[in-house]
Design a protein around this motif. Structure first.
Motif, PDB file in Angstrom:
ATOM      1  N   PRO A 108      -3.688  -2.790 -11.405  1.00  0.00           N
ATOM      2  CA  PRO A 108      -5.068  -3.761 -11.259  1.00  0.00           C
ATOM      3  C   PRO A 108      -4.215  -4.401  -9.976  1.00  0.00           C
ATOM      4  O   PRO A 108      -5.545  -4.975  -8.942  1.00  0.00           O
ATOM      5  N   SER A 109      -3.499  -5.228 -10.443  1.00  0.00           N
ATOM      6  CA  SER A 109      -2.793  -6.174  -9.265  1.00  0.00           C
ATOM      7  C   SER A 109      -3.110  -5.698  -8.024  1.00  0.00           C
ATOM      8  O   SER A 109      -3.674  -6.688  -6.740  1.00  0.00           O
ATOM      9  N   LEU A 110      -2.494  -4.438  -8.013  1.00  0.00           N
ATOM     10  CA  LEU A 110      -2.491  -4.186  -5.971  1.00  0.00           C
ATOM     11  C   LEU A 110      -3.986  -4.130  -5.885  1.00  0.00           C
ATOM     12  O   LEU A 110      -4.750  -4.268  -4.893  1.00  0.00           O
ATOM     13  N   LEU A 111      -4.396  -3.335  -6.450  1.00  0.00           N
ATOM     14  CA  LEU A 111      -6.331  -3.191  -6.727  1.00  0.00           C
ATOM     15  C   LEU A 111      -7.008  -4.125  -6.178  1.00  0.00           C
ATOM     16  O   LEU A 111      -7.961  -3.913  -5.230  1.00  0.00           O
ATOM     17  N   ALA A 112      -6.697  -5.305  -6.725  1.00  0.00           N
ATOM     18  CA  ALA A 112      -7.426  -6.810  -6.299  1.00  0.00           C
ATOM     19  C   ALA A 112      -6.778  -7.306  -5.071  1.00  0.00           C
ATOM     20  O   ALA A 112      -7.572  -7.892  -4.788  1.00  0.00           O
ATOM     21  N   LEU A 113      -5.639  -7.104  -5.312  1.00  0.00           N
ATOM     22  CA  LEU A 113      -4.716  -8.203  -4.310  1.00  0.00           C
ATOM     23  C   LEU A 113      -5.167  -7.267  -2.893  1.00  0.00           C
ATOM     24  O   LEU A 113      -5.139  -8.060  -1.534  1.00  0.00           O
ATOM     25  N   LEU A 114      -5.193  -6.039  -2.265  1.00  0.00           N
ATOM     26  CA  LEU A 114      -5.615  -5.330  -1.397  1.00  0.00           C
ATOM     27  C   LEU A 114      -6.823  -5.912  -0.411  1.00  0.00           C
ATOM     28  O   LEU A 114      -6.739  -6.818   0.103  1.00  0.00           O
ATOM     29  N   PRO A 115      -7.395  -5.855  -1.955  1.00  0.00           N
ATOM     30  CA  PRO A 115      -8.729  -5.997  -1.076  1.00  0.00           C
ATOM     31  C   PRO A 115      -9.025  -7.942  -0.735  1.00  0.00           C
ATOM     32  O   PRO A 115      -9.873  -8.197  -0.358  1.00  0.00           O
ATOM     33  N   ASN A 116      -8.297  -8.510  -1.676  1.00  0.00           N
ATOM     34  CA  ASN A 116      -8.353 -10.357  -2.094  1.00  0.00           C
ATOM     35  C   ASN A 116      -8.107 -10.854  -0.666  1.00  0.00           C
ATOM     36  O   ASN A 116      -9.028 -11.206  -0.180  1.00  0.00           O
ATOM     37  N   TRP A 117      -7.455 -10.582   0.041  1.00  0.00           N
ATOM     38  CA  TRP A 117      -7.179 -11.119   0.989  1.00  0.00           C
ATOM     39  C   TRP A 117      -7.987 -10.349   2.178  1.00  0.00           C
ATOM     40  O   TRP A 117      -7.789 -10.429   3.108  1.00  0.00           O
ATOM     41  N   ALA A 118      -7.848  -9.180   1.942  1.00  0.00           N
ATOM     42  CA  ALA A 118      -8.417  -8.726   3.214  1.00  0.00           C
ATOM     43  C   ALA A 118     -10.087  -9.129   3.748  1.00  0.00           C
ATOM     44  O   ALA A 118     -10.693  -9.353   4.290  1.00  0.00           O
ATOM     45  N   VAL A 119     -10.279  -9.173   2.262  1.00  0.00           N
ATOM     46  CA  VAL A 119     -12.267  -9.704   2.238  1.00  0.00           C
ATOM     47  C   VAL A 119     -11.903 -11.410   2.269  1.00  0.00           C
ATOM     48  O   VAL A 119     -12.510 -11.690   3.070  1.00  0.00           O
ATOM     49  N   PRO A 168     -11.953  -8.185  13.668  1.00  0.00           N
ATOM     50  CA  PRO A 168     -12.446  -8.229  11.553  1.00  0.00           C
ATOM     51  C   PRO A 168     -11.771  -6.863  11.220  1.00  0.00           C
ATOM     52  O   PRO A 168     -10.698  -6.700  10.446  1.00  0.00           O
ATOM     53  N   TRP A 169     -11.062  -5.685  11.657  1.00  0.00           N
ATOM     54  CA  TRP A 169      -9.961  -4.984  11.030  1.00  0.00           C
ATOM     55  C   TRP A 169      -8.486  -5.405  11.044  1.00  0.00           C
ATOM     56  O   TRP A 169      -7.163  -4.865  10.513  1.00  0.00           O
ATOM     57  N   VAL A 170      -8.041  -6.375  12.010  1.00  0.00           N
ATOM     58  CA  VAL A 170      -7.152  -7.007  12.157  1.00  0.00           C
ATOM     59  C   VAL A 170      -6.458  -7.993  10.659  1.00  0.00           C
ATOM     60  O   VAL A 170      -5.675  -7.885  10.415  1.00  0.00           O
ATOM     61  N   SER A 171      -7.381  -8.645  11.164  1.00  0.00           N
ATOM     62  CA  SER A 171      -8.154  -9.162   9.322  1.00  0.00           C
ATOM     63  C   SER A 171      -7.862  -8.947   8.511  1.00  0.00           C
ATOM     64  O   SER A 171      -7.188  -9.130   7.367  1.00  0.00           O
ATOM     65  N   ALA A 172      -8.707  -7.106   8.661  1.00  0.00           N
ATOM     66  CA  ALA A 172      -8.582  -6.845   7.198  1.00  0.00           C
ATOM     67  C   ALA A 172      -7.562  -6.321   6.633  1.00  0.00           C
ATOM     68  O   ALA A 172      -6.907  -5.678   5.869  1.00  0.00           O
ATOM     69  N   VAL A 173      -7.018  -5.489   7.813  1.00  0.00           N
ATOM     70  CA  VAL A 173      -5.235  -4.674   7.509  1.00  0.00           C
ATOM     71  C   VAL A 173      -4.581  -5.956   7.604  1.00  0.00           C
ATOM     72  O   VAL A 173      -3.582  -5.616   6.326  1.00  0.00           O
ATOM     73  N   SER A 174      -3.675  -7.047   8.531  1.00  0.00           N
ATOM     74  CA  SER A 174      -3.157  -8.198   8.132  1.00  0.00           C
ATOM     75  C   SER A 174      -3.422  -8.529   5.903  1.00  0.00           C
ATOM     76  O   SER A 174      -2.531  -8.551   5.650  1.00  0.00           O
ATOM     77  N   GLY A 175      -4.347  -8.716   5.702  1.00  0.00           N
ATOM     78  CA  GLY A 175      -5.151  -9.327   4.559  1.00  0.00           C
ATOM     79  C   GLY A 175      -4.388  -8.127   3.307  1.00  0.00           C
ATOM     80  O   GLY A 175      -3.525  -8.518   2.202  1.00  0.00           O
ATOM     81  N   LEU A 176      -4.167  -6.427   3.928  1.00  0.00           N
ATOM     82  CA  LEU A 176      -3.905  -5.722   2.767  1.00  0.00           C
ATOM     83  C   LEU A 176      -2.515  -5.740   2.913  1.00  0.00           C
ATOM     84  O   LEU A 176      -1.973  -5.526   1.696  1.00  0.00           O
ATOM     85  N   LEU A 177      -1.839  -5.352   3.398  1.00  0.00           N
ATOM     86  CA  LEU A 177      -0.728  -5.747   3.565  1.00  0.00           C
ATOM     87  C   LEU A 177      -0.216  -6.912   2.977  1.00  0.00           C
ATOM     88  O   LEU A 177       0.984  -7.032   2.176  1.00  0.00           O
ATOM     89  N   ALA A 178      -0.607  -8.641   3.193  1.00  0.00           N
ATOM     90  CA  ALA A 178      -0.131  -9.744   2.424  1.00  0.00           C
ATOM     91  C   ALA A 178      -0.658  -9.137   0.908  1.00  0.00           C
ATOM     92  O   ALA A 178       0.419  -9.785   0.446  1.00  0.00           O
ATOM     93  N   PHE A 190      -9.826 -13.203   4.623  1.00  0.00           N
ATOM     94  CA  PHE A 190      -9.562 -12.917   5.881  1.00  0.00           C
ATOM     95  C   PHE A 190     -10.707 -13.076   7.306  1.00  0.00           C
ATOM     96  O   PHE A 190     -10.938 -13.554   7.611  1.00  0.00           O
ATOM     97  N   THR A 191     -10.876 -11.719   6.473  1.00  0.00           N
ATOM     98  CA  THR A 191     -12.186 -11.266   7.224  1.00  0.00           C
ATOM     99  C   THR A 191     -13.750 -11.736   7.460  1.00  0.00           C
ATOM    100  O   THR A 191     -13.598 -12.336   8.057  1.00  0.00           O
TER     101      THR A 191
END
Length: 337
Positions: free
Chosen positions: A264-275, A200-210, A277-278
């Protein structure tokens, strides 16, 4: 497709003349007959693709438990190409597979004491020699356990033959099917890495970067899209096109206006893909292990739907804030506040 013994073929690793497997009792003609009739569900004298698929779902084809290999089995056994496996074709297919599997067993057993019992150490040595595949002792035990019907901790030739009787290729194809269940050990050959569930941490970090890259790159276009959606029809934004619209915003409001709502886009997209993918990986692994549709499109769709819903619930308030920030300076919007 035909099945022939290989002469030290580097793909199969089978010797030209393997010694007879210790204690092996050939599948009887009566067993082959019963097996044919159990697969010929409509008793029309031929086994169709749909009947093979149904048998796979009912766990009647050994290692073949989904639709994927069924077409290959049909192509291998249906020598006259009429779309069904007749009784004579089925008998020939079973005998050819039986011979192939006995040879494979002998080749694996020859990696050690050649005593009619394949141990994890022998399986490990065979994979290293035949495929250049390095596995641990524990992985070899887990792989062997899938076909060890009597739970002895070793593999006998009858267990290998009956457990992997259905297929359409040589040793590599057999091992691909043999190692396809992550409960035991997901084995991939030809230099590919073993597949294991993504942590899960790999998915979360990958999602944050994406998410960060997506937000920073696409923000100007997102600003333009949002402005065009709320601007009057007579606005220059509606007729200027993409490049013209971006130039208009930068000229009238300054270059920084193209990045309104970035926070807010960063705040939204950072967890968006992290949530996303995980949640997707967790749901896919859960569905894979709790349904009979493992690997099917239904599992992918179910995991994607659940991940999309979780993402929407987690990030929707931030998208609302982003839209408000991007449009708050427009006269038509400001008047409504």
């Amino acid at each position: 497709m035909t099945f022939e013994k290989a002469e030290e073929d580097e793909d199969y690793g089978l010797p030209l003349q393997a010694p007879p497997a210790t204690g092996y009792v050939r599948i009887s003609d009566a067993e082959v007959e019963d097996l044919f009739h159990s697969l010929d569900a409509n008793a029309d004298g031929g086994i169709s693709l749909e009947e093979l698929r149904g048998a796979a779902k009912r766990k009647q084809l050994g290692l073949v438990t989904d639709d994927g290999p069924c077409m290959h089995i049909l192509s291998a056994a249906d020598t006259d190409g009429d779309g069904a496996i007749s009784h004579p074709e089925f008998c020939n297919y079973i005998r050819a597979r039986e011979e192939l599997l006995v040879d494979l067993f002998n080749a694996i057993d020859a990696s050690g004491e050649a005593d009619g019992h394949v141990t994890p150490a022998e399986l490990k040595a065979y994979l290293a020699h035949a495929f250049g595949k390095t596995v641990s002792e524990e992985q070899a035990k887990r792989l062997l356990a899938r076909l060890d019907a009597d739970g002895s901790g070793t593999l006998e030739v009858g267990e290998l033959v009956r457990g992997s009787l259905f297929g359409a290729g040589g040793a590599e194809e057999i091992f691909q099917l043999w190692g396809s269940d992550p409960t035991y050990f997901y084995l991939e050959l030809s230099g590919r890495k073993d597949h294991e569930p993504t942590p899960p941490w790999v998915s979360a970090v990958s999602g944050l970067l994406a998410g960060a890259i997506t937000a920073a790159t696409m923000c100007p276009l997102d600003v333009l899209k949002t402005r065009m959606q709320v601007a009057p029809l007579a606005s220059p934004l509606q007729t200027a096109g993409i490049a013209g619209g971006l130039r208009h915003i930068a000229h009238t409001e300054g270059f920084r206006a193209l990045y309104k709502g970035l926070s807010p886009s960063l705040l939204a997209l950072l967890p968006n893909w992290a949530v996303y993918f995980t949640t997707y990986d967790v749901l896919k692994n859960y569905l894979h292990s709790h349904t009979e549709q493992a690997g099917s499109s239904l599992v992918q769709m179910g995991a994607a739907s659940g991940a999309g819903l979780a993402t929407l619930l987690a990030t929707n308030p931030l998208w609302v804030a982003k839209t408000r920030i991007q449009t708050q300076d427009l006269p038509s919007v400001a008047a409504s506040y």
